[in-house]
Design a protein around this motif. Sequence first.
Motif, PDB file in Angstrom:
ATOM      1  N   UNK A  24      26.713  57.259  48.442  1.00 35.58           N
ATOM      2  CA  UNK A  24      26.535  57.999  47.183  1.00 35.58           C
ATOM      3  C   UNK A  24      27.846  58.082  46.409  1.00 35.58           C
ATOM      4  N   UNK A  25      28.939  58.367  47.123  1.00 31.57           N
ATOM      5  CA  UNK A  25      30.236  58.469  46.457  1.00 31.57           C
ATOM      6  C   UNK A  25      30.686  57.129  45.877  1.00 31.57           C
ATOM      7  N   UNK A  26      30.466  56.062  46.617  1.00 29.97           N
ATOM      8  CA  UNK A  26      30.851  54.738  46.126  1.00 29.97           C
ATOM      9  C   UNK A  26      30.010  54.359  44.914  1.00 29.97           C
ATOM     10  N   UNK A  27      28.733  54.665  44.955  1.00 33.38           N
ATOM     11  CA  UNK A  27      27.849  54.352  43.820  1.00 33.38           C
ATOM     12  C   UNK A  27      28.222  55.131  42.567  1.00 33.38           C
ATOM     13  N   UNK A  28      28.850  56.273  42.715  1.00 32.54           N
ATOM     14  CA  UNK A  28      29.254  57.081  41.557  1.00 32.54           C
ATOM     15  C   UNK A  28      30.507  56.540  40.869  1.00 32.54           C
ATOM     16  N   UNK A  29      31.250  55.694  41.563  1.00 36.57           N
ATOM     17  CA  UNK A  29      32.476  55.148  40.983  1.00 36.57           C
ATOM     18  C   UNK A  29      32.122  54.246  39.814  1.00 36.57           C
ATOM     19  N   UNK A  30      32.827  54.421  38.701  1.00 34.37           N
ATOM     20  CA  UNK A  30      32.602  53.612  37.511  1.00 34.37           C
ATOM     21  C   UNK A  30      33.415  52.321  37.650  1.00 34.37           C
ATOM     22  N   UNK A  31      32.718  51.228  37.940  1.00 32.33           N
ATOM     23  CA  UNK A  31      33.388  49.949  38.103  1.00 32.33           C
ATOM     24  C   UNK A  31      33.583  49.296  36.742  1.00 32.33           C
ATOM     25  N   UNK A  32      34.815  48.980  36.445  1.00 26.44           N
ATOM     26  CA  UNK A  32      35.136  48.254  35.223  1.00 26.44           C
ATOM     27  C   UNK A  32      34.945  46.773  35.511  1.00 26.44           C
ATOM     28  N   UNK A  33      34.108  46.102  34.730  1.00 24.81           N
ATOM     29  CA  UNK A  33      33.792  44.703  34.985  1.00 24.81           C
ATOM     30  C   UNK A  33      35.035  43.816  34.976  1.00 24.81           C
ATOM     31  N   UNK A  34      36.046  44.196  34.233  1.00 23.24           N
ATOM     32  CA  UNK A  34      37.265  43.389  34.193  1.00 23.24           C
ATOM     33  C   UNK A  34      38.028  43.451  35.503  1.00 23.24           C
ATOM     34  N   UNK A  35      37.866  44.525  36.273  1.00 24.10           N
ATOM     35  CA  UNK A  35      38.609  44.654  37.524  1.00 24.10           C
ATOM     36  C   UNK A  35      37.848  44.089  38.718  1.00 24.10           C
ATOM     37  N   UNK A  36      36.567  43.771  38.522  1.00 22.11           N
ATOM     38  CA  UNK A  36      35.832  43.185  39.631  1.00 22.11           C
ATOM     39  C   UNK A  36      36.390  41.801  39.917  1.00 22.11           C
ATOM     40  N   UNK A  37      36.568  41.494  41.155  1.00 24.51           N
ATOM     41  CA  UNK A  37      37.189  40.219  41.489  1.00 24.51           C
ATOM     42  C   UNK A  37      36.181  39.086  41.330  1.00 24.51           C
ATOM     43  N   UNK A  38      36.698  37.976  40.928  1.00 28.25           N
ATOM     44  CA  UNK A  38      35.861  36.796  40.777  1.00 28.25           C
ATOM     45  C   UNK A  38      35.853  36.032  42.088  1.00 28.25           C
ATOM     46  N   UNK A  39      34.751  35.387  42.350  1.00 27.94           N
ATOM     47  CA  UNK A  39      34.643  34.599  43.569  1.00 27.94           C
ATOM     48  C   UNK A  39      35.057  33.164  43.288  1.00 27.94           C
ATOM     49  N   UNK A  40      35.535  32.526  44.302  1.00 25.75           N
ATOM     50  CA  UNK A  40      35.973  31.142  44.173  1.00 25.75           C
ATOM     51  C   UNK A  40      34.782  30.201  44.303  1.00 25.75           C
ATOM     52  N   UNK A  41      34.901  29.040  43.655  1.00 20.16           N
ATOM     53  CA  UNK A  41      33.814  28.068  43.732  1.00 20.16           C
ATOM     54  C   UNK A  41      34.312  26.629  43.790  1.00 20.16           C
ATOM     55  N   UNK A  42      35.620  26.427  43.634  1.00 15.88           N
ATOM     56  CA  UNK A  42      36.144  25.060  43.587  1.00 15.88           C
ATOM     57  C   UNK A  42      37.425  24.938  44.400  1.00 15.88           C
ATOM     58  N   UNK A  43      37.723  23.700  44.777  1.00 21.15           N
ATOM     59  CA  UNK A  43      38.936  23.377  45.513  1.00 21.15           C
ATOM     60  C   UNK A  43      39.751  22.401  44.679  1.00 21.15           C
ATOM     61  N   UNK A  44      41.051  22.662  44.536  1.00 18.75           N
ATOM     62  CA  UNK A  44      41.936  21.795  43.752  1.00 18.75           C
ATOM     63  C   UNK A  44      43.102  21.386  44.636  1.00 18.75           C
ATOM     64  N   UNK A  45      43.417  20.083  44.632  1.00 17.16           N
ATOM     65  CA  UNK A  45      44.498  19.550  45.459  1.00 17.16           C
ATOM     66  C   UNK A  45      45.506  18.839  44.572  1.00 17.16           C
ATOM     67  N   UNK A  46      46.788  19.154  44.779  1.00 16.36           N
ATOM     68  CA  UNK A  46      47.878  18.494  44.064  1.00 16.36           C
ATOM     69  C   UNK A  46      48.916  18.044  45.091  1.00 16.36           C
ATOM     70  N   UNK A  47      49.313  16.771  44.988  1.00 17.51           N
ATOM     71  CA  UNK A  47      50.337  16.219  45.879  1.00 17.51           C
ATOM     72  C   UNK A  47      51.400  15.553  45.016  1.00 17.51           C
ATOM     73  N   UNK A  48      52.688  15.871  45.289  1.00 17.41           N
ATOM     74  CA  UNK A  48      53.792  15.284  44.529  1.00 17.41           C
ATOM     75  C   UNK A  48      54.740  14.611  45.509  1.00 17.41           C
ATOM     76  N   UNK A  49      55.039  13.327  45.250  1.00 17.69           N
ATOM     77  CA  UNK A  49      56.018  12.583  46.035  1.00 17.69           C
ATOM     78  C   UNK A  49      57.360  12.767  45.342  1.00 17.69           C
ATOM     79  N   UNK A  50      58.233  13.563  45.936  1.00 18.22           N
ATOM     80  CA  UNK A  50      59.513  13.882  45.315  1.00 18.22           C
ATOM     81  C   UNK A  50      60.438  12.701  45.142  1.00 18.22           C
ATOM     82  N   UNK A  51      60.420  11.752  46.084  1.00 21.28           N
ATOM     83  CA  UNK A  51      61.309  10.592  46.004  1.00 21.28           C
ATOM     84  C   UNK A  51      60.960   9.695  44.818  1.00 21.28           C
TER      85      UNK A  51
END
Length: 135
Positions: A24-51
């Motif tokens: 009940x207490x948690x349900x009473x909390x006013x959640x701001x949609x901007x603060x709700x965390x977003x879930x991940x859905x993609x994977x990104x890979x970056x590789x750099x050859x320094x030499x």
Amino acid sequence: MNNEIMDILNKLDRGSISSKKALKLINKIDFDKRTLRTKSSKLKITIVDGDEGKKLRLPAMPFWFVKGLANMGLGVAKFIAKRSNYKDKESLKYLDMAKEFDLSGIFNELKNCEPCDIVDVIDGSNGDKVKISIL
């Protein structure tokens, strides 16, 4: 907001309040949609050859696509290993273990995470970089 929830969960853990009261207490909390965390859905890979200064930047790929590629790779490896004249017992052992490997569980957990870098490695001697992010 997070502090309020943690306070409620701590009270619940100490037994100060019941689980119904905590809900009940948690349900009473006013959640701001901007603060709700977003879930991940993609994977990104970056590789750099320094030499050589070469960069490999794979486009962000949805988890279902990466999972499909990985499963396909495991399937092809098992197929080839069974039909190969060269039988390396160690490799076959690892391929058998891969049958039980649950990629779905890994990607389900990654989906629940906020976007972040899960691997960010820089080799100081030559500047090689590997970065794997979830978006």
